[in-house]
Design an enzyme around this catalytic site. Structure first.
Site, mmCIF file in Angstrom:
data_model
loop_
_atom_site.group_PDB
_atom_site.id
_atom_site.type_symbol
_atom_site.label_atom_id
_atom_site.label_comp_id
_atom_site.label_asym_id
_atom_site.label_seq_id
_atom_site.Cartn_x
_atom_site.Cartn_y
_atom_site.Cartn_z
ATOM 1 N N GLU A 208 0.879 -1.175 0.000
ATOM 2 C CA GLU A 208 0.000 0.000 0.000
ATOM 3 C C GLU A 208 0.912 1.219 0.000
ATOM 4 O O GLU A 208 1.636 1.449 0.962
ATOM 5 C CB GLU A 208 -0.897 -0.001 1.234
ATOM 6 C CG GLU A 208 -1.832 1.203 1.305
ATOM 7 C CD GLU A 208 -2.504 1.312 2.659
ATOM 8 O OE1 GLU A 208 -2.586 2.450 3.180
ATOM 9 O OE2 GLU A 208 -2.921 0.284 3.211
ATOM 10 N N CYS B 220 -3.997 7.194 5.837
ATOM 11 C CA CYS B 220 -3.780 6.889 4.421
ATOM 12 C C CYS B 220 -5.027 7.165 3.591
ATOM 13 O O CYS B 220 -4.937 7.253 2.360
ATOM 14 C CB CYS B 220 -3.345 5.439 4.246
ATOM 15 S SG CYS B 220 -4.437 4.247 5.048
#
Length: 510
Positions: free
Chosen positions: A245, A282
């Site tokens: 990620e 995030c």
């Protein structure tokens, strides 16, 4: 001599204590080999479930100490970290339930059929087996839920894969504390402590992904760091899966009708989403498309007031703080960009929240304004003001992949009467792994239907790092053909001694 690893207080920038030393290549090799040797001990699903539940119990018992250690190294605050610890232990227990149920094995049995058309069918039985040792690269912004005891570790152990974690330098003390608790849980479950390893240091992280006994890797962090490790994983003589990620802008589209209906409410909600955790999530919204109209002005006014009332905060480390201050200044200097609330330095160790505005036409034109489409980690967002819906489409067409995408719609648009809501969702679907309507992406529920991933650079694979299906990253299918019953794994035998869910001749059974 190996470099020392220090715990640093981000609130003062001062060293707290020496926690460890950076691992040498030999020490990385020892950790991986110890994990590799523990594979057989993890084969028993009952033992794996016990490990996960015991780890959750020990983390809960040591909760006060764990939260204190994490706060001292991250400045995230006891409130936020209390919630994160609860999430972490919930993940561990949830994966224990996944292991107990056994559906993740994806068992299929097709009996031999000599009369099958267009050709006779042999006896075929398939299930999934663990890949082997998994390298986990801890995230900076979640010292528990995406670190040593986090989702990557929990899902890998649930799959039957031993783990070696590369600790994040922002919370080395917390990492050492958590790995000690996980090793204690392993011992109580009758497993070797080597089932979970920990190494420190940049070079150790590179050695880890290159180690021939590492079978897969999970990463949460920057595009630059993640891409370097991804390339290293692919360049190995035997490439391995790398589930990374890396970064996400998390666009939000506010329709004219939604702004007219509840622009002030949207502005306040947006302020909360971009400043939550000092903007270090995030899934923080980094780009908002809002109408250049009176309704849009009310939204921006509410956003201005709410962000202006936000206290200054401490970022995870001085490097991130410097990058945030420089990144905001560089973006604010672009032609046509305005700063209703200036984000940036709030003092020697703090930052202030803010946001930028820019005509959507400038973003659609590209050039230097493409910088506004890069994630800026911290409490800031870009509000692009569009004149018509064609500008929305032009900006969306320029976006890279994202973890999330959000639409703010009016009640009428939600009812689907004019088709606008459906069209916007269709435009956003290729851009993100999770779509939201009239909500905010901060907060990623741990649930079977969750997906936390998206097109590159949001992630390097199509898998999720949150939710029950995260276990699939660490498994591979194996089929047995015409295998005598006595030689079959118990999971694939006709009598199904473990009472596992399966499909037999195309029908659900068990």
């Amino acid at each position: 001599m190996a470099a020392s690893v220090w715990s640093v207080d981000p609130r003062t920038g001062k060293r707290r204590e020496q926690v460890a030393v950076e691992a040498t290549a030999r020490e990385v090799d020892e950790a991986v080999r110890a994990a590799h040797a523990a594979r057989g001990a993890l084969a028993d699903r009952t033992v794996r479930a016990a490990l996960l539940r015991t780890a959750a119990d020990l983390l809960d018992e040591a909760g006060e100490h764990v939260i204190e250690a994490a706060d001292a190294e991250t400045a995230l605050g006891p409130g936020r970290l209390t919630g994160e610890l609860a999430r972490t232990t919930f993940q561990l227990r949830s994966f224990a339930e996944v292991v107990d149920e056994g559906a993740f094995l994806d068992i299929a049995v097709d009996h031999a059929d000599p009369a099958a058309k267009p050709a006779p069918r042999p006896d075929l039985r398939r299930y999934k087996v663990p890949l082997g040792v998994v390298a986990v690269y801890a995230a900076s912004n979640f010292p528990l839920a995406f670190s040593v005891p986090g989702g990557d570790t929990a899902s890998a152990l649930a799959a039957g894969c031993p783990v070696v974690v590369k600790a994040h330098p922002d919370h080395p003390g917390t990492s050492e504390l958590c790995v000690a608790l996980l090793r204690r849980a392993a011992a109580r479950a009758g497993l070797p402590e080597g089932v979970i390893g920990l190494v420190h240091g940049f070079e150790a992280g590179v050695e880890l992904v290159k180690h021939p006994l590492v079978a897969a890797a999970g990463f949460t962090g920057s595009v630059r760091g993640g891409r370097a490790l991804f390339d290293a994983a692919a360049a190995r003589p035997r490439p391995i899966p790398f589930h990374g990620e890396l970064g996400s802008l998390n666009p939000v589209v506010v329709t004219e009708a939604a702004a007219a209906e509840r622009g002030e409410q949207i502005g306040v909600g947006l302020a909360g989403a971009i400043t939550l955790g000092v903007g270090q999530f995030c899934v923080k919204p980094g780009l908002v498309l809002a109408p250049a109209s009176a309704a849009g002005d009310r939204l921006v006014k509410a956003l201005t007031e709410a962000v202006s009332d936000t206290d200054q905060g401490v970022l995870l480390d001085s490097r991130m703080r410097d990058a945030f201050v420089a990144g905001v200044a560089e973006r604010a200097a672009l032609p046509g960009v305005e700063t209703p609330v200036t984000a940036g330095s709030g003092g020697q160790h703090t930052v202030s929240a803010g946001f930028l505005t820019v005509p959507a036409a400038a973003l659609a034109a590209g050039g230097d304004h493409e910088l506004l489409l890069d994630e800026c980690f911290g409490p800031v967002t870009v509000v692009a003001r569009y004149e018509d819906e064609t500008q929305i489409g032009a900006v969306l067409a320029a976006l890279p992949g994202n973890l999330t995408a959000t639409v703010q719609l009016s009640a009428e648009e939600c009812a689907g009467q004019d088709g606008r809501g459906a069209r916007l969702l269709a435009e956003l679907t290729p851009l993100a792994g999770r779509l939201l309507v009239n909500g905010w992406p901060t907060g990623v529920a741990v649930a079977p239907a969750q997906h936390h991933g998206g097109p590159y650079p949001a992630s390097t694979s199509t898998s999720t790092s949150v939710g029950a299906t995260a276990i699939e990253r660490w498994l591979r299918p194996v089929a047995y053909q015409d295998t005598p019953p006595a030689l079959l794994p118990p999971e694939l035998r006709d009598d199904n001694p473990q009472r596992l869910p399966r499909r037999v001749n195309g029908r659900r059974a068990g």
